[in-house]
Write an enzyme that holds these catalytic residues in place. Structure first.
Site, PDB file in Angstrom:
ATOM      1  N   LYS A 118     -73.613  23.099 -34.505  1.00  0.00           N
ATOM      2  CA  LYS A 118     -73.157  21.761 -34.062  1.00  0.00           C
ATOM      3  C   LYS A 118     -72.342  21.848 -32.779  1.00  0.00           C
ATOM      4  CE  LYS A 118     -68.737  22.661 -35.285  1.00  0.00           C
ATOM      5  NZ  LYS A 118     -67.617  22.769 -34.356  1.00  0.00           N
ATOM      6  N   ASP A 132     -66.183  22.310 -41.741  1.00  0.00           N
ATOM      7  CA  ASP A 132     -67.441  21.979 -41.054  1.00  0.00           C
ATOM      8  C   ASP A 132     -68.677  22.123 -41.943  1.00  0.00           C
ATOM      9  OD1 ASP A 132     -66.143  21.408 -38.686  1.00  0.00           O
ATOM     10  OD2 ASP A 132     -66.393  23.430 -37.866  1.00  0.00           O
TER      11      ASP A 132
HETATM   12  O1  C5P Z   1     -61.962  24.932 -42.776  1.00  0.00           O
HETATM   13  P1  C5P Z   1     -62.153  26.086 -41.843  1.00  0.00           P
HETATM   14  O2  C5P Z   1     -62.112  27.404 -42.560  1.00  0.00           O
HETATM   15  O3  C5P Z   1     -63.320  25.931 -40.940  1.00  0.00           O
HETATM   16  O4  C5P Z   1     -60.881  26.062 -40.875  1.00  0.00           O
HETATM   17  C1  C5P Z   1     -60.432  27.215 -40.206  1.00  0.00           C
HETATM   18  C2  C5P Z   1     -59.008  27.007 -39.723  1.00  0.00           C
HETATM   19  O5  C5P Z   1     -58.991  26.061 -38.638  1.00  0.00           O
HETATM   20  C3  C5P Z   1     -58.057  26.446 -40.743  1.00  0.00           C
HETATM   21  O6  C5P Z   1     -57.501  27.469 -41.534  1.00  0.00           O
HETATM   22  C4  C5P Z   1     -57.000  25.791 -39.864  1.00  0.00           C
HETATM   23  O7  C5P Z   1     -56.095  26.759 -39.346  1.00  0.00           O
HETATM   24  C5  C5P Z   1     -57.815  25.285 -38.684  1.00  0.00           C
HETATM   25  N1  C5P Z   1     -58.180  23.869 -38.864  1.00  0.00           N
HETATM   26  C6  C5P Z   1     -57.201  22.892 -38.701  1.00  0.00           C
HETATM   27  N2  C5P Z   1     -57.528  21.569 -38.877  1.00  0.00           N
HETATM   28  C7  C5P Z   1     -58.804  21.197 -39.168  1.00  0.00           C
HETATM   29  C8  C5P Z   1     -59.834  22.176 -39.310  1.00  0.00           C
HETATM   30  C9  C5P Z   1     -59.470  23.507 -39.163  1.00  0.00           C
HETATM   31  O8  C5P Z   1     -56.044  23.212 -38.419  1.00  0.00           O
HETATM   32  N3  C5P Z   1     -59.074  19.905 -39.326  1.00  0.00           N
END
Ligand code: C5P
Length: 310
Positions: free
Chosen positions: A17, A145
């Site tokens: 994406k 995501d």
């Molecule tokens: O959910 P995912 O593992 O993809 O997110 C990775 C990191 O990105 C999270 O641990 C966080 O530190 C950051 N993040 C965030 N806010 C979001 C998505 C991700 O701070 N909305």
């Protein structure tokens, strides 16, 4: 006859994406930031082949550098398979073969696409037949995501970026992606953004309490108008990514000088996405960027989310 002979393996394809708009709000107590984003799924895919096994194993291959991709329970695809088994009471296992085309730690949701593909593949292989809403709920537990990689197309995401609603989009948008050998860590980019905001609090004013996707973005997507979309591209993470990877700034400038309507860091980067006027303009830009020594790919969007193929 073994189970694997009776039941063929299942192949699922899930897209990477681009966030064509990403506004980042404040940091919540759970360590995530409130977002408002517009996602577009593009024609760079992860393929996951699921085969019967007694336990949970996986292997990875692909057309991108694979250093740092774990093939154990740290891998989101394997965690997705285990989560589905735990939720449905399925007692067997699975072997996952992941074929990667989306850059690793590139800001295009490659790992999330693997997880979405693994959910759909195991659900089909095991015959667990979870309703779409349930799969979406499991996807959101795996990462912000992952739900979008399930859904595909064009969507607005709020909350962590995982509360999705489909957006109307017409036509096709052509992009040139410039990838980097080395990825960046998404949490590190968010951390850099927080520090940047803290340092410049007086100049940049308050962080938006309720981030929102601009109406102009929705309008451009609905109209299928690349020029209009180019003028509304926004990524609040871009400044933080460029701070960590100053080498990307001249590449962004080069792409824009050489014919892109606009260039943007994809998600937390370091992949750069250049929006082009059409397929021919994109091919020209791909050739120019390649000649300048970059790895440049021509993709288009929107494309569907994780689905069984072959
Ligand atoms: O959910 P995912 O593992 O993809 O997110 C990775 C990191 O990105 C999270 O641990 C966080 O530190 C950051 N993040 C965030 N806010 C979001 C998505 C991700 O701070 N909305």
């Amino acid at each position: 006859m073994t189970l694997a002979e009776i039941f063929p393996s299942v192949r699922v394809r899930a897209p990477g994406k681009i966030n064509v708009f990403l506004q980042v709000g404040g940091l919540d107590d759970d360590g995530y930031h409130e977002l408002a984003t517009a996602f577009q799924a593009v024609s760079l895919y992860e393929d996951v082949v699921a085969t019967y096994a007694d336990d949970f194993t996986m292997a990875v291959n692909g057309s991108v550098p694979l250093e740092g991709v774990p093939v154990d329970d740290r891998n989101l695809a394997l965690r997705a398979a285990r989560l589905l088994a735990a939720e449905t009471g399925y007692e067997g296992g699975v072997h996952l073969e992941v074929h990667k085309q989306v850059p690793v730690a590139g800001g295009m949701g490659g790992g999330s696409a693997d997880a979405a593909a693994a959910l759909v593949a195991c659900d089909a292989l095991w015959g667990t037949e979870l309703p779409t809403g349930e799969l979406h709920r499991l996807a959101a537990r795996l990462g912000a995501d992952v739900p979008f990689a399930l859904m595909g197309g064009t969507a607005i995401g709020v909350g962590r970026g995982d509360r999705l609603s489909p957006a109307l989009a017409r036509g096709r948008f052509d992009w040139v992606l410039v990838t980097s050998e080395e990825g960046v860590s998404t949490p590190a980019v968010y951390g850099e953004l927080d520090r940047h905001r803290e340092r410049h609090r007086v100049d940049i004013g308050p962080v938006p309490a309720v981030p929102q996707v601009d109406a102009d973005v929705l309008h451009a997507l609905r109209a299928g108008d690349a020029r209009m979309l180019a003028s509304t591209l926004r990524n609040d993470l871009q400044a933080a990514t460029l701070q960590m990877r100053p080498d990307l700034a001249p590449v962004l400038e080069l792409g824009e000088r050489e014919g892109a309507l606009a260039g943007i860091v994809s998600g937390s980067g370091p992949t750069l996405a250049f929006l082009c006027g059409g397929p021919e303009e994109a091919i020209d830009l791909q050739v120019t960027m390649s000649a300048a020594g970059h790895v440049a790919l021509h993709v288009h969007g929107p494309v569907p989310g994780a689905r069984v193929v072959g």
